[in-house]
Design a protein around this motif. Structure first.
Motif: not given
Length: 111
Positions: A107-111
């Motif tokens: 969720i931090r990397n939006g992947s």
């Protein structure tokens, strides 16, 4: 890895396919696999390795015999994974800690 956007579900009574993006989790239950979506659970005979070719980087193997779709996770708290649509999964402390770390990265990397 194949570029297939669905998992074939073939049983004695039914043949269908489930979009990979709709899969929330895949769990091993003895000789069967449960393919879980927000709407339905499908059971097929097979091994986890039989379906991994259909999966991509959204999927995380959180313990032996269980793969989760990180895009379908709504929240993780107190050893419980909550998926969109209300399905919940509880796991042991160490497996949960590893899964939560992977989810946090996801969720931090939006992947």
């Amino acid at each position: 890895m194949k570029c297939v956007k669905y998992i074939p579900i073939i049983t004695k009574d039914k043949s269908t396919r489930v979009r990979v993006s709709d899969v929330q989790a895949i769990e091993r239950d003895n000789r069967k696999l449960k393919v879980i979506t927000a709407e339905e659970q499908y059971e097929i005979y097979g091994k986890i390795d039989d379906v991994t070719d259909y999966l991509d980087s959204r999927f995380y193997s959180c313990m032996a015999g269980c793969i989760i779709n990180l895009d379908q996770v709504e929240a993780m708290e107190e050893r419980e994974i909550e998926f969109f649509g209300g399905y919940n999964m509880v796991m042991g402390r160490e497996n949960f800690a590893r899964a939560r770390h992977a989810y946090n990265d996801h969720i931090r990397n939006g992947s």
